[in-house]
Scaffold this motif. Structure first.
Motif, short mmCIF file in Angstrom:
data_model
loop_
_atom_site.label_atom_id
_atom_site.label_comp_id
_atom_site.label_asym_id
_atom_site.label_seq_id
_atom_site.Cartn_x
_atom_site.Cartn_y
_atom_site.Cartn_z
N ASP A 47 23.29 30.08 -26.54
CA ASP A 47 22.79 31.45 -26.38
C ASP A 47 21.27 31.41 -26.29
OD1 ASP A 47 22.16 34.11 -26.44
OD2 ASP A 47 22.93 34.49 -28.46
N THR A 48 20.74 31.78 -25.14
CA THR A 48 19.28 31.74 -24.93
C THR A 48 18.67 33.14 -24.89
OG1 THR A 48 19.58 31.69 -22.53
CG2 THR A 48 19.48 29.56 -23.66
N SER A 49 19.40 34.12 -25.35
CA SER A 49 18.92 35.50 -25.28
C SER A 49 17.68 35.74 -26.15
CB SER A 49 20.02 36.48 -25.68
OG SER A 49 20.46 36.24 -27.01
N ILE A 51 15.03 33.89 -26.17
CA ILE A 51 13.83 33.39 -25.50
C ILE A 51 13.20 34.48 -24.66
CG2 ILE A 51 12.89 31.66 -23.95
CD1 ILE A 51 14.00 30.56 -26.60
N LYS A 174 14.81 26.23 -32.03
CA LYS A 174 14.06 26.88 -30.95
C LYS A 174 13.83 25.90 -29.80
CE LYS A 174 11.37 30.15 -29.13
NZ LYS A 174 10.26 30.68 -29.95
N THR A 177 17.01 25.51 -27.86
CA THR A 177 17.29 26.72 -27.10
C THR A 177 16.36 26.81 -25.89
OG1 THR A 177 17.96 27.83 -29.14
CG2 THR A 177 17.51 29.23 -27.24
N LEU A 178 15.10 26.44 -26.05
CA LEU A 178 14.15 26.45 -24.94
C LEU A 178 14.61 25.52 -23.82
CD1 LEU A 178 10.66 26.48 -26.71
CD2 LEU A 178 11.52 28.21 -25.11
N ALA A 180 17.69 24.47 -23.20
CA ALA A 180 18.88 25.04 -22.58
C ALA A 180 18.50 26.19 -21.64
CB ALA A 180 19.85 25.52 -23.65
N TRP A 181 17.56 27.01 -22.09
CA TRP A 181 17.07 28.15 -21.28
C TRP A 181 16.47 27.65 -19.98
CZ3 TRP A 181 11.69 29.19 -20.50
CH2 TRP A 181 11.40 30.44 -19.92
N TYR A 182 15.64 26.61 -20.08
CA TYR A 182 15.06 26.02 -18.87
C TYR A 182 16.15 25.50 -17.95
CZ TYR A 182 14.03 22.00 -16.06
OH TYR A 182 14.05 21.10 -15.04
N GLN A 184 19.31 26.27 -17.68
CA GLN A 184 20.10 27.34 -17.08
C GLN A 184 19.35 27.99 -15.91
OE1 GLN A 184 21.12 30.02 -20.29
NE2 GLN A 184 22.16 28.41 -21.45
#
Length: 222
Positions: A47-49, A51, A174, A177-178, A180-182, A184
Protein backbone atom coordinates in the motif's frame (compact mmCIF):
# COMPACT_ATOMS: atom_id res chain seq x y z
CA UNK A 1 20.70 10.04 -19.54
CA UNK A 2 21.16 7.39 -16.88
CA UNK A 3 19.78 3.89 -17.45
CA UNK A 4 17.98 2.29 -14.52
CA UNK A 5 18.99 -1.20 -13.32
CA UNK A 6 16.81 -3.78 -11.66
CA UNK A 7 15.67 -3.08 -8.10
CA UNK A 8 15.09 -5.41 -5.16
CA UNK A 9 12.73 -5.08 -2.20
CA UNK A 10 15.27 -6.60 0.20
CA UNK A 11 15.83 -4.34 3.21
CA UNK A 12 19.39 -3.98 4.48
CA UNK A 13 20.50 -1.97 7.50
CA UNK A 14 23.59 0.13 6.96
CA UNK A 15 26.19 -0.63 9.64
CA UNK A 16 26.61 2.36 11.92
CA UNK A 17 23.46 4.10 10.68
CA UNK A 18 19.90 2.86 10.73
CA UNK A 19 19.28 3.38 7.03
CA UNK A 20 17.60 0.91 4.67
CA UNK A 21 18.24 0.26 1.00
CA UNK A 22 16.68 -1.82 -1.76
CA UNK A 23 19.05 -1.72 -4.74
CA UNK A 24 21.13 -4.44 -6.37
CA UNK A 25 24.70 -3.42 -7.15
CA UNK A 26 24.87 -2.24 -10.75
CA UNK A 27 28.14 -0.50 -11.64
CA UNK A 28 27.29 0.01 -15.31
CA UNK A 29 23.68 1.09 -14.65
CA UNK A 30 22.71 -0.47 -17.96
CA UNK A 31 20.18 -3.12 -16.92
CA UNK A 32 16.45 -2.81 -17.65
CA UNK A 33 14.52 -0.48 -15.40
CA UNK A 34 11.56 -2.61 -14.43
CA UNK A 35 11.70 -5.27 -11.72
CA UNK A 36 11.33 -8.96 -12.48
CA UNK A 37 7.82 -10.39 -12.32
CA UNK A 38 8.08 -11.68 -8.76
CA UNK A 39 9.42 -8.34 -7.54
CA UNK A 40 6.74 -6.44 -9.43
CA UNK A 41 4.08 -8.55 -7.77
CA UNK A 42 5.61 -7.89 -4.37
CA UNK A 43 5.75 -4.15 -5.03
CA UNK A 44 2.19 -4.19 -6.33
CA UNK A 45 1.03 -5.69 -3.05
CA UNK A 46 2.37 -2.83 -0.93
CA UNK A 47 0.00 0.00 0.00
CA UNK A 48 1.69 3.20 -1.19
CA UNK A 49 -1.20 5.56 -0.49
CA UNK A 50 0.81 7.20 2.31
CA UNK A 51 3.42 8.55 -0.13
CA UNK A 52 2.82 12.18 -1.03
CA UNK A 53 3.38 13.50 -4.54
CA UNK A 54 5.88 16.36 -4.43
CA UNK A 55 4.56 19.01 -6.76
CA UNK A 56 4.66 22.70 -7.59
CA UNK A 57 1.93 24.64 -9.35
CA UNK A 58 -1.87 24.54 -9.17
CA UNK A 59 -3.68 21.19 -9.26
CA UNK A 60 -5.92 22.50 -12.02
CA UNK A 61 -3.08 23.70 -14.25
CA UNK A 62 -3.66 23.20 -17.96
CA UNK A 63 -0.61 20.92 -18.30
CA UNK A 64 0.98 18.46 -15.87
CA UNK A 65 4.65 17.51 -16.11
CA UNK A 66 5.94 14.52 -14.15
CA UNK A 67 9.71 14.20 -13.88
CA UNK A 68 11.30 10.86 -12.99
CA UNK A 69 14.76 11.59 -11.62
CA UNK A 70 17.43 10.22 -9.33
CA UNK A 71 19.31 12.43 -6.92
CA UNK A 72 22.53 10.64 -7.98
CA UNK A 73 21.97 11.12 -11.72
CA UNK A 74 24.34 13.79 -13.16
CA UNK A 75 21.96 14.52 -16.06
CA UNK A 76 19.17 15.12 -13.54
CA UNK A 77 21.35 17.55 -11.62
CA UNK A 78 22.14 19.40 -14.86
CA UNK A 79 18.44 19.60 -15.71
CA UNK A 80 17.67 21.08 -12.29
CA UNK A 81 20.51 23.56 -12.62
CA UNK A 82 19.98 24.71 -16.19
CA UNK A 83 16.42 23.93 -17.31
CA UNK A 84 14.10 23.62 -14.33
CA UNK A 85 14.56 27.19 -12.98
CA UNK A 86 13.40 28.61 -16.32
CA UNK A 87 10.49 26.17 -16.55
CA UNK A 88 9.45 27.10 -13.02
CA UNK A 89 9.64 30.83 -13.70
CA UNK A 90 7.90 30.80 -17.06
CA UNK A 91 5.33 28.03 -16.68
CA UNK A 92 4.91 26.81 -13.09
CA UNK A 93 4.94 30.14 -11.26
CA UNK A 94 2.55 31.56 -13.86
CA UNK A 95 0.03 28.81 -13.06
CA UNK A 96 0.09 27.16 -16.48
CA UNK A 97 1.94 23.98 -15.47
CA UNK A 98 1.89 21.64 -12.49
CA UNK A 99 5.33 20.06 -12.02
CA UNK A 100 5.62 16.75 -10.16
CA UNK A 101 9.01 15.35 -9.09
CA UNK A 102 9.13 11.57 -8.62
CA UNK A 103 12.32 10.01 -7.28
CA UNK A 104 13.93 7.02 -8.98
CA UNK A 105 15.91 4.68 -6.74
CA UNK A 106 18.63 2.76 -8.53
CA UNK A 107 21.19 2.96 -5.74
CA UNK A 108 21.40 3.34 -1.98
CA UNK A 109 22.54 6.99 -1.92
CA UNK A 110 19.63 7.98 -4.15
CA UNK A 111 17.18 6.41 -1.72
CA UNK A 112 18.83 8.06 1.28
CA UNK A 113 18.74 11.42 -0.51
CA UNK A 114 15.04 10.97 -1.22
CA UNK A 115 14.36 10.19 2.42
CA UNK A 116 16.23 13.32 3.52
CA UNK A 117 14.42 15.50 0.95
CA UNK A 118 11.05 14.17 2.11
CA UNK A 119 11.99 14.62 5.76
CA UNK A 120 11.07 18.29 5.57
CA UNK A 121 7.58 17.58 4.25
CA UNK A 122 5.99 19.05 1.15
CA UNK A 123 6.80 22.66 2.09
CA UNK A 124 10.57 22.09 2.30
CA UNK A 125 10.94 19.31 -0.26
CA UNK A 126 11.95 21.33 -3.31
CA UNK A 127 14.32 23.54 -1.34
CA UNK A 128 16.12 20.49 0.05
CA UNK A 129 16.04 18.80 -3.37
CA UNK A 130 17.72 21.85 -4.91
CA UNK A 131 20.54 21.61 -2.36
CA UNK A 132 20.94 17.87 -2.96
CA UNK A 133 21.23 18.35 -6.72
CA UNK A 134 23.49 21.39 -6.33
CA UNK A 135 25.93 19.50 -4.08
CA UNK A 136 25.67 16.15 -5.86
CA UNK A 137 29.38 15.88 -6.65
CA UNK A 138 30.24 16.42 -2.99
CA UNK A 139 27.87 14.14 -1.11
CA UNK A 140 27.96 11.17 -3.52
CA UNK A 141 31.66 10.58 -2.83
CA UNK A 142 33.00 8.42 -0.02
CA UNK A 143 31.98 5.42 2.03
CA UNK A 144 28.27 4.86 2.81
CA UNK A 145 28.56 6.38 6.28
CA UNK A 146 30.25 9.45 4.80
CA UNK A 147 27.50 9.81 2.20
CA UNK A 148 24.80 9.66 4.87
CA UNK A 149 26.71 12.15 7.00
CA UNK A 150 26.94 14.62 4.11
CA UNK A 151 23.23 14.23 3.37
CA UNK A 152 22.47 14.88 7.03
CA UNK A 153 24.50 18.11 6.81
CA UNK A 154 22.44 19.18 3.80
CA UNK A 155 19.27 18.46 5.77
CA UNK A 156 20.52 20.50 8.71
CA UNK A 157 21.44 23.37 6.37
CA UNK A 158 17.78 23.34 5.30
CA UNK A 159 16.65 23.58 8.91
CA UNK A 160 16.06 19.94 9.85
CA UNK A 161 17.10 18.77 13.31
CA UNK A 162 19.18 15.73 14.19
CA UNK A 163 16.08 14.18 15.74
CA UNK A 164 14.05 14.67 12.56
CA UNK A 165 16.80 13.19 10.41
CA UNK A 166 17.25 10.23 12.76
CA UNK A 167 13.55 9.48 12.53
CA UNK A 168 13.41 9.79 8.74
CA UNK A 169 16.55 7.79 7.98
CA UNK A 170 15.64 4.96 10.35
CA UNK A 171 12.15 4.47 8.93
CA UNK A 172 12.58 1.14 7.14
CA UNK A 173 8.88 0.79 6.42
CA UNK A 174 8.85 4.18 4.71
CA UNK A 175 11.89 3.20 2.64
CA UNK A 176 10.25 -0.01 1.48
CA UNK A 177 7.03 1.82 0.65
CA UNK A 178 8.94 4.48 -1.32
CA UNK A 179 10.67 1.82 -3.41
CA UNK A 180 7.36 0.03 -4.09
CA UNK A 181 5.76 3.39 -4.99
CA UNK A 182 8.57 4.11 -7.44
CA UNK A 183 8.32 0.65 -9.00
CA UNK A 184 4.57 0.88 -9.44
CA UNK A 185 4.79 4.30 -11.09
CA UNK A 186 7.79 3.41 -13.26
CA UNK A 187 6.10 0.27 -14.54
CA UNK A 188 2.89 2.16 -15.30
CA UNK A 189 4.73 4.91 -17.21
CA UNK A 190 7.37 2.72 -18.87
CA UNK A 191 10.31 4.53 -17.28
CA UNK A 192 13.74 3.09 -18.12
CA UNK A 193 16.08 6.07 -17.83
CA UNK A 194 16.57 9.32 -15.94
CA UNK A 195 15.56 12.00 -16.31
CA UNK A 196 12.34 11.09 -18.08
CA UNK A 197 9.24 13.24 -18.35
CA UNK A 198 5.54 12.49 -18.68
CA UNK A 199 3.87 15.56 -20.16
CA UNK A 200 0.10 15.20 -20.12
CA UNK A 201 0.46 11.43 -20.48
CA UNK A 202 3.15 11.48 -23.20
CA UNK A 203 6.69 10.30 -22.40
CA UNK A 204 9.76 12.34 -23.31
CA UNK A 205 13.48 11.94 -22.68
CA UNK A 206 15.83 14.63 -21.41
CA UNK A 207 15.90 17.81 -23.48
CA UNK A 208 17.13 21.42 -23.43
CA UNK A 209 14.89 24.27 -22.32
CA UNK A 210 14.01 25.40 -25.85
CA UNK A 211 12.63 21.98 -26.77
CA UNK A 212 10.78 21.69 -23.47
CA UNK A 213 9.21 25.13 -23.92
CA UNK A 214 8.15 24.28 -27.48
CA UNK A 215 6.31 21.16 -26.27
CA UNK A 216 4.64 23.04 -23.42
CA UNK A 217 3.57 25.90 -25.69
CA UNK A 218 2.06 23.43 -28.15
CA UNK A 219 0.10 21.67 -25.39
CA UNK A 220 -0.97 25.01 -23.94
CA UNK A 221 -2.17 26.11 -27.35
CA UNK A 222 0.13 29.13 -27.48
Amino acid sequence: MTRIPLLSLLAVTLAGAAVFWFARPAPDRALPALPMAAEAQEAAGIDTSSIAEMALGPRDAAVTVIEYASFTCPHCATFHEEVFPRLKENYVDTGQVRFVHREVYFDRPGLWAGMVARCGGEERYFGIADLIYERQREWTRGEPTEVVDKLRRIGKTAGLTDEQLDTCLSDGQKAQTLVAWYQQNAEADGINATPSFIIDGEKFSNMPYADFAEILDEKLGD
